[in-house]
Each structure stands twice: as structure tokens, then as C-alpha cells.
Design a protein around this motif. Structure first.
Motif, PDB file in Angstrom:
ATOM      1  N   VAL A  74       0.840  -1.203   0.000  1.00 53.50           N
ATOM      2  CA  VAL A  74       0.000   0.000   0.000  1.00 53.50           C
ATOM      3  C   VAL A  74       0.872   1.248   0.000  1.00 53.50           C
ATOM      4  O   VAL A  74       0.625   2.195  -0.744  1.00 53.50           O
ATOM      5  CB  VAL A  74      -0.988  -0.007   1.189  1.00 53.50           C
ATOM      6  N   SER A  75       1.915   1.233   0.802  1.00 53.75           N
ATOM      7  CA  SER A  75       2.826   2.372   0.856  1.00 53.75           C
ATOM      8  C   SER A  75       3.475   2.610  -0.511  1.00 53.75           C
ATOM      9  O   SER A  75       3.537   3.739  -0.992  1.00 53.75           O
ATOM     10  CB  SER A  75       3.897   2.124   1.912  1.00 53.75           C
ATOM     11  N   TRP A  76       3.937   1.538  -1.135  1.00 51.98           N
ATOM     12  CA  TRP A  76       4.536   1.644  -2.464  1.00 51.98           C
ATOM     13  C   TRP A  76       3.526   2.163  -3.479  1.00 51.98           C
ATOM     14  O   TRP A  76       3.824   3.050  -4.276  1.00 51.98           O
ATOM     15  CB  TRP A  76       5.074   0.277  -2.890  1.00 51.98           C
ATOM     16  N   LEU A 111       0.147  11.794  -9.628  1.00 51.87           N
ATOM     17  CA  LEU A 111      -0.656  13.001  -9.379  1.00 51.87           C
ATOM     18  C   LEU A 111       0.193  14.259  -9.553  1.00 51.87           C
ATOM     19  O   LEU A 111      -0.281  15.265 -10.088  1.00 51.87           O
ATOM     20  CB  LEU A 111      -1.270  12.961  -7.976  1.00 51.87           C
ATOM     21  N   GLU A 112       1.447  14.193  -9.122  1.00 52.44           N
ATOM     22  CA  GLU A 112       2.348  15.335  -9.311  1.00 52.44           C
ATOM     23  C   GLU A 112       2.620  15.564 -10.794  1.00 52.44           C
ATOM     24  O   GLU A 112       2.656  16.710 -11.250  1.00 52.44           O
ATOM     25  CB  GLU A 112       3.648  15.110  -8.532  1.00 52.44           C
ATOM     26  N   GLU A 113       2.798  14.481 -11.556  1.00 50.46           N
ATOM     27  CA  GLU A 113       2.992  14.606 -13.000  1.00 50.46           C
ATOM     28  C   GLU A 113       1.765  15.236 -13.655  1.00 50.46           C
ATOM     29  O   GLU A 113       1.891  16.081 -14.545  1.00 50.46           O
ATOM     30  CB  GLU A 113       3.256  13.230 -13.627  1.00 50.46           C
ATOM     31  N   GLN A 131       2.797   5.856  -2.979  1.00 45.49           N
ATOM     32  CA  GLN A 131       3.901   6.673  -3.486  1.00 45.49           C
ATOM     33  C   GLN A 131       3.835   6.776  -5.010  1.00 45.49           C
ATOM     34  O   GLN A 131       4.050   7.846  -5.582  1.00 45.49           O
ATOM     35  CB  GLN A 131       5.249   6.089  -3.050  1.00 45.49           C
ATOM     36  N   SER A 132       3.534   5.666  -5.650  1.00 44.49           N
ATOM     37  CA  SER A 132       3.422   5.645  -7.105  1.00 44.49           C
ATOM     38  C   SER A 132       2.277   6.548  -7.565  1.00 44.49           C
ATOM     39  O   SER A 132       2.423   7.321  -8.521  1.00 44.49           O
ATOM     40  CB  SER A 132       3.183   4.201  -7.570  1.00 44.49           C
TER      41      SER A 132
END
Length: 162
Positions: free
Chosen positions: A20-22, A31-33, A25-26
Motif C-alpha cells: 500500500v505504501s509503495w 498526481l504530481e505529474e 507513493q506511485s
């Protein structure tokens, strides 16, 4: 590829938490892109809109070209907004999945206890956990329904285009 360490100290919950953490992060990176792309599209749209206004609304080929480019930018932006919405739903889904797994493990602890050894506090805790688990399942069902409605809405918007 994400791998869960093989050790007696790692449980399914810790593996799920790692996944879930991975995944979060992905999703955050994507979302930033998308945010960067939004800004770029916005800048392009502003330039195109300014060019259209300067043209004075004539029916020149250049004006039509700019209008088509502007519509293309709007379509790209709508596509990115849809992807962003899907990613936000995926984040909620992952968090609920992790929460459900943790509650399942807690509930198993009480299920494995001999009924005659359970204290009133144990029974109350078991009931509370079961209630939380049902809430999480309801939330996950609502997310699935939301995704399906979104998918159907997008399909109905595409049909007239054909």
C-alpha cells in the motif's frame, strides 16, 4: 517488482502495508505529474486564447487551427482530470483495503479465543471491530459503485461522438 521480505517477523499485514505504501507513493508521483501537465496545458491554453482574441474572430484558417488546438487542450485536460479522479479513488481503495485487512486480523484474534475465556471487554472489542469492519466494507462498496457510475457516465459521453 515489489517483494515482501521472507521472515517470521513479517505478516501478511506488514506485506500489505508495504505494498500500500509503495502504491500510494506511485500514485502520488503520477498526481504530481498530472499537476505539472495541468499547468503546461493551462499556459498553452492562455497563449492560444490570446492569439484567438488578437485575431479578432475572423474565419481564417489560422483561427480554425487555433480553435482546434484549444479544443484539443481542453480534451487533454478533461482526460487528466478523469485520471486524477481515478487515482484518488484508488488511494481511498488501498487505504480501506489495508484497514480491512488489519481489522480482519484483529477479529481473528478474538475468533481464536475460547468463548468461555472471553471477558466482557473482549466481547465488546470484538463487537466494535466487527462494526468497524462492516463500515469499511460499506465504504469499499460505495467506492466501487462510484467507479461504476463514473465509467458509465464516461461511456455515455463517448457514444454521441461515434
Amino acid at each position: 517488482m515489489l517483494r515482501c521480505p521472507s521472515s517470521k517477523h513479517f505478516t501478511i499485514i506488514s506485506c500489505l502495508t508495504t505494498f500500500v505504501s509503495w502504491a500510494l507513493q506511485s500514485i502520488q508521483r503520477r498526481l504530481e505529474e498530472i499537476e505539472v501537465t495541468f499547468r503546461e496545458l493551462e499556459k498553452q491554453g492562455i497563449k492560444l486564447e490570446q492569439s484567438l482574441r488578437e485575431e479578432g474572430g475572423t474565419e481564417s484558417d489560422l483561427n480554425k487551427l487555433w480553435m482546434n488546438q484549444l479544443l484539443s487542450l481542453v480534451q487533454k485536460k478533461n482526460s487528466l482530470m478523469s485520471e486524477e479522479s481515478d487515482l484518488m479513488i484508488a488511494v481511498q481503495e488501498l487505504k480501506l483495503e489495508e484497514q480491512q485487512s488489519q481489522l480482519d486480523q484483529e477479529l481473528r484474534h478474538y475468533d481464536n479465543m475460547e468463548e468461555s475465556l472471553k471477558t466482557p471487554e473482549d466481547r465488546l472489542a470484538e463487537k466494535r471491530i466487527l462494526s468497524q469492519l462492516l463500515d469499511v466494507v460499506d465504504q469499499r462498496s460505495a467506492l466501487i459503485e462510484m467507479q461504476e457510475n463514473k465509467r458509465l457516465s464516461e461511456l455515455s459521453e463517448e457514444i454521441p461522438k461515434m
